[in-house]
Design a protein around this motif. Structure first.
Motif, PDB file in Angstrom:
ATOM      1  N   SER A 144       0.916  -1.143  -0.137  1.00  0.00           N
ATOM      2  CA  SER A 144      -0.023   0.050   0.008  1.00  0.00           C
ATOM      3  C   SER A 144       1.089   1.407   0.038  1.00  0.00           C
ATOM      4  O   SER A 144       1.626   1.623   1.063  1.00  0.00           O
ATOM      5  N   GLN A 145       0.715   1.999  -0.983  1.00  0.00           N
ATOM      6  CA  GLN A 145       1.586   3.240  -1.170  1.00  0.00           C
ATOM      7  C   GLN A 145       1.142   4.256  -0.050  1.00  0.00           C
ATOM      8  O   GLN A 145       1.710   5.032   0.458  1.00  0.00           O
ATOM      9  N   VAL A 146      -0.315   4.236   0.252  1.00  0.00           N
ATOM     10  CA  VAL A 146      -0.640   5.360   1.045  1.00  0.00           C
ATOM     11  C   VAL A 146      -0.090   4.860   2.541  1.00  0.00           C
ATOM     12  O   VAL A 146       0.343   5.753   3.332  1.00  0.00           O
ATOM     13  N   ALA A 147      -0.096   3.644   2.850  1.00  0.00           N
ATOM     14  CA  ALA A 147       0.584   3.025   4.084  1.00  0.00           C
ATOM     15  C   ALA A 147       1.991   3.378   4.171  1.00  0.00           C
ATOM     16  O   ALA A 147       2.494   3.854   5.257  1.00  0.00           O
ATOM     17  N   LYS A 148       2.738   3.323   3.208  1.00  0.00           N
ATOM     18  CA  LYS A 148       4.177   3.569   3.041  1.00  0.00           C
ATOM     19  C   LYS A 148       4.281   5.042   3.645  1.00  0.00           C
ATOM     20  O   LYS A 148       5.162   5.347   4.211  1.00  0.00           O
ATOM     21  N   ARG A 149       3.475   5.990   2.883  1.00  0.00           N
ATOM     22  CA  ARG A 149       3.709   7.090   3.290  1.00  0.00           C
ATOM     23  C   ARG A 149       3.291   7.794   4.489  1.00  0.00           C
ATOM     24  O   ARG A 149       3.858   8.482   5.245  1.00  0.00           O
ATOM     25  N   THR A 150       2.229   6.932   4.986  1.00  0.00           N
ATOM     26  CA  THR A 150       1.955   7.359   6.430  1.00  0.00           C
ATOM     27  C   THR A 150       2.797   6.818   7.447  1.00  0.00           C
ATOM     28  O   THR A 150       3.439   7.547   8.214  1.00  0.00           O
ATOM     29  N   VAL A 151       3.577   5.666   7.163  1.00  0.00           N
ATOM     30  CA  VAL A 151       4.868   5.309   8.049  1.00  0.00           C
ATOM     31  C   VAL A 151       6.018   6.253   7.873  1.00  0.00           C
ATOM     32  O   VAL A 151       6.487   6.675   9.066  1.00  0.00           O
ATOM     33  N   LYS A 152       6.214   6.782   6.832  1.00  0.00           N
ATOM     34  CA  LYS A 152       7.376   7.573   6.509  1.00  0.00           C
ATOM     35  C   LYS A 152       6.957   8.872   7.325  1.00  0.00           C
ATOM     36  O   LYS A 152       7.936   9.507   8.144  1.00  0.00           O
ATOM     37  N   GLU A 153       5.554   9.424   7.304  1.00  0.00           N
ATOM     38  CA  GLU A 153       5.459  10.666   8.002  1.00  0.00           C
ATOM     39  C   GLU A 153       5.691  10.691   9.330  1.00  0.00           C
ATOM     40  O   GLU A 153       6.260  11.368  10.251  1.00  0.00           O
ATOM     41  N   LEU A 154       5.118   9.297   9.870  1.00  0.00           N
ATOM     42  CA  LEU A 154       5.529   9.111  11.477  1.00  0.00           C
ATOM     43  C   LEU A 154       6.890   8.945  11.786  1.00  0.00           C
ATOM     44  O   LEU A 154       7.395   9.527  12.695  1.00  0.00           O
ATOM     45  N   LEU A 155       7.834   8.406  11.013  1.00  0.00           N
ATOM     46  CA  LEU A 155       9.147   8.268  11.213  1.00  0.00           C
ATOM     47  C   LEU A 155       9.795   9.712  11.033  1.00  0.00           C
ATOM     48  O   LEU A 155      10.599   9.982  11.901  1.00  0.00           O
ATOM     49  N   GLU A 156       9.269  10.489  10.197  1.00  0.00           N
ATOM     50  CA  GLU A 156      10.072  11.890   9.780  1.00  0.00           C
ATOM     51  C   GLU A 156       9.556  12.853  11.107  1.00  0.00           C
ATOM     52  O   GLU A 156      10.509  13.598  11.292  1.00  0.00           O
ATOM     53  N   VAL A 166      -4.487  11.590   9.729  1.00  0.00           N
ATOM     54  CA  VAL A 166      -2.995  11.300  10.191  1.00  0.00           C
ATOM     55  C   VAL A 166      -2.099  12.807  10.486  1.00  0.00           C
ATOM     56  O   VAL A 166      -1.382  12.839  11.427  1.00  0.00           O
ATOM     57  N   SER A 167      -2.047  13.499   9.492  1.00  0.00           N
ATOM     58  CA  SER A 167      -1.165  14.533   9.528  1.00  0.00           C
ATOM     59  C   SER A 167      -1.617  15.443  10.612  1.00  0.00           C
ATOM     60  O   SER A 167      -1.042  16.217  11.186  1.00  0.00           O
ATOM     61  N   LEU A 168      -3.059  15.646  10.720  1.00  0.00           N
ATOM     62  CA  LEU A 168      -3.537  16.710  11.916  1.00  0.00           C
ATOM     63  C   LEU A 168      -3.099  15.985  13.140  1.00  0.00           C
ATOM     64  O   LEU A 168      -2.879  16.592  14.055  1.00  0.00           O
ATOM     65  N   ILE A 169      -3.375  14.622  13.289  1.00  0.00           N
ATOM     66  CA  ILE A 169      -2.816  13.954  14.320  1.00  0.00           C
ATOM     67  C   ILE A 169      -1.419  14.172  15.063  1.00  0.00           C
ATOM     68  O   ILE A 169      -1.103  14.565  15.992  1.00  0.00           O
ATOM     69  N   ILE A 170      -0.424  14.154  13.863  1.00  0.00           N
ATOM     70  CA  ILE A 170       0.913  14.535  14.133  1.00  0.00           C
ATOM     71  C   ILE A 170       1.147  15.756  14.544  1.00  0.00           C
ATOM     72  O   ILE A 170       1.815  16.092  15.272  1.00  0.00           O
ATOM     73  N   ARG A 171       0.293  16.672  13.851  1.00  0.00           N
ATOM     74  CA  ARG A 171       0.802  18.002  14.163  1.00  0.00           C
ATOM     75  C   ARG A 171       0.153  18.388  15.616  1.00  0.00           C
ATOM     76  O   ARG A 171       0.910  19.237  16.328  1.00  0.00           O
ATOM     77  N   LYS A 172      -1.102  17.731  16.130  1.00  0.00           N
ATOM     78  CA  LYS A 172      -1.439  18.029  17.318  1.00  0.00           C
ATOM     79  C   LYS A 172      -0.371  17.484  18.412  1.00  0.00           C
ATOM     80  O   LYS A 172      -0.376  18.086  19.507  1.00  0.00           O
ATOM     81  N   ILE A 173       0.164  16.384  18.130  1.00  0.00           N
ATOM     82  CA  ILE A 173       1.153  15.748  19.069  1.00  0.00           C
ATOM     83  C   ILE A 173       2.185  16.770  19.486  1.00  0.00           C
ATOM     84  O   ILE A 173       2.755  16.852  20.415  1.00  0.00           O
ATOM     85  N   LYS A 174       2.788  17.230  18.312  1.00  0.00           N
ATOM     86  CA  LYS A 174       3.931  18.162  18.388  1.00  0.00           C
ATOM     87  C   LYS A 174       3.475  19.544  18.931  1.00  0.00           C
ATOM     88  O   LYS A 174       4.214  20.037  19.784  1.00  0.00           O
ATOM     89  N   VAL A 175       2.014  19.959  19.083  1.00  0.00           N
ATOM     90  CA  VAL A 175       1.782  20.962  19.579  1.00  0.00           C
ATOM     91  C   VAL A 175       1.358  20.746  21.142  1.00  0.00           C
ATOM     92  O   VAL A 175       1.801  21.804  21.992  1.00  0.00           O
TER      93      VAL A 175
END
Length: 504
Positions: A5-17, A38-47
């Motif tokens: 899954s390309q979508v899954a690969k991009r998601t995992v990459k975003e988490l790692l980054e 997913v992007s919104l959740i990652i941004r929320k964690i950083k904040v």
């Protein structure tokens, strides 16, 4: 699978980054979300707390705090701004109306003519064997499960993968869990260590799962638990035209608590007599009306029910139902399944309501199917299940009764509509018709009387609530319904809206 899954690969990459680590359970949830979420959740964690390790509980909490996937609510929009969340096809006057489009309906699975069991002990044995074999095959299709061992082949000090039916679940003082897995050859004990209990708490009795781990000869120490689940790369089927389907449930005709005014508004809207121009245009695109059971209130279903009935005769209740539903425009196809209040057997799967009871509905052309029913409308595949077993799942997994969609997601994860044997009556049919062998595009339930909606790995999950006000029995149980708010889905672009007929 993540590898395919390309979508899954991009998601995992975003988490790692983002420098985040995730537990297996948290990753399962994250990969089921839309990329934007997913992007919104990652941004929320950083904040917020900047946590480096995401657990399943963290992710669920973040989704609850800021859920960007709320559906559009349609009452009677007064401005262009209120239509801004509408699907692209609804921003312009529709080129085609449902009246101009031919019906495209096909039954894929109806249990009515597939039911036949004596109820013997041997029937139950064969029933669970069928469940085990068919769910095992779904697990083996995943592609990431190879080298499966049987319980009789499990030896000492070796890595193993085992598919089995969950026979027992228990907790130990250390915080770990022990489960018993049964296959066709025997039973094996599996120790679930503390670092895996976050995921294992979603296990239910009589589910079929795969466990990966290491055997010490006496038991297996688990490293991972895998459910049959919906593939990450599931692609929903879409209609070619922007045809709409409306989903309702639990109308309970014949009850004093039936909400006549909201239901009449709903019918008037379908007829194009209610709302502004755009709201009426929306109604003109409705080709299908799907009813998810408990059409009538029935008789003797719960304590002191007779005090809340308009008529205490089930035939008359179906006559009342027909008098309302005959006002649905004749170009709208009505599809209905039974529920626990309807005049058919209580054990699942249920056959369609017999003509001797529901004749008024048959006479007005309602397509009467059993429960569950799998059908195709304009190419979109719908699994309609009343949802009697939702209570079992919500109790077993401590799911809030105000979120039935979460229990419905567990149906999909385990690929079974009534996994727990013992509470909801199940009939030992030659084939377990409650196995979700084919992934639907829409999963529709009712029963709980509370609305809920999610999108799980491309499957629209909706519980369409009710048209019955709170009964005394529900009040005693602490259940507050959300009546008069059915869902509408555009079968072309999968836009979902919650309609609201509770006020003028």
């Amino acid at each position: 699978m993540i590898e395919t899954s390309q979508v899954a690969k991009r998601t995992v990459k975003e988490l790692l980054e983002a420098g985040l680590q995730v537990t297996p359970g948290a990753l399962d949830i994250i990969l089921s979300l839309e990329p934007s979420v997913v992007s919104l959740i990652i941004r929320k964690i950083k904040v917020t707390d900047g946590a480096l390790v995401l657990t399943e509980e963290n992710v669920r909490k973040l989704i609850e705090e800021k859920d960007p996937r709320k559906v559009t609510s349609v009452k009677t929009p007064k401005s262009e701004e209120e239509w801004s969340a509408a699907s692209p096809s609804m921003k312009l006057k529709p080129a085609l109306t449902a009246k101009e489009v031919d019906e495209d309906f096909e039954v894929v699975m109806d249990p009515t003519k597939m039911i036949g069991t004596s109820g013997s002990l041997n029937d139950f044995v064969n029933y669970f064997k069928d469940r085990y074999m068919r769910l095992s095959n779904l697990l083996l299709r995943r592609g990431d499960i190879k080298g499966i061992r049987r319980t009789c082949e499990v030896g000492r000090a070796e890595e193993v993968k085992l598919i089995g039916l969950v026979r027992d679940i228990s907790k130990v003082r250390s915080g770990s869990m022990i489960i018993e897995l049964e296959d066709l050859d025997g039973v094996v004990s599996v120790l679930i260590p503390g670092n895996l209990t976050d995921k294992a708490r979603y296990l239910m009795l009589d589910q079929v799962v795969c466990v990966e781990g290491k055997s010490n000869g006496a038991y297996i120490v688990a490293d991972n638990i895998i459910w049959p689940d919906v593939p990450f790369d599931h692609k929903p089927r879409r209609a070619e035209d922007p045809i709409m389907a409306v989903f309702i449930s639990d109308t309970h005709f014949g009850s004093k608590k039936f909400m006549e005014k909201p239901f009449t508004r709903f019918i008037e809207w379908l007829q194009g007599k209610r709302g502004d121009e755009k709201t009426r245009d929306l109604a003109k695109q409705v080709k299908y009306l799907v009813i998810g059971g408990d059409i009538v209130d029935g008789v003797g279903v719960y304590p002191n029910q007779e005090k809340e009935l308009v008529v205490e005769e089930v035939y008359a209740q179906y006559d009342i139902a027909a008098k309302y539903l005959e006002n649905v425009p004749d170009y709208v196809k009505i599809i209905a399944i039974p529920g626990g209040h309807d005049a058919t057997r209580q054990a699942l799967p249920q056959p369609a309501i017999p003509k001797e009871y529901g004749e008024p509905l048959y006479e007005i052309g309602v397509e009467m199917l059993g429960d569950p029913a799998y059908f195709r409308i304009h190419g979109v595949e719908v699994l309609c299940f009343h949802g009697d077993s939702l209570n079992d799942v919500m109790t077993a997994l401590s799911i809030d009764q105000h979120h039935p969609e979460r229990a419905m997601i567990e149906f999909l994860r385990g690929r079974h509509l009534a996994p727990i044997y013992g509470s909801t009556p199940l009939s030992p049919e030659p084939m377990d018709l409650l196995v979700i062998e084919k992934v639907p595009d829409i999963l529709h339930c009712g029963h709980i009387h509370i609305n809920g909606q999610e999108n799980y790995r491309g499957v629209i999950v909706i519980n369409s609530g009710t048209f019955q006000d709170q009964t005394d029995y529900q009040k005693s149980m602490g259940l507050t319904p959300t009546p008069g708010k059915p869902y509408i889905i555009n079968l072309k672009d999968f836009w979902v809206a919650q309609l609201d007929f509770t006020g003028d």
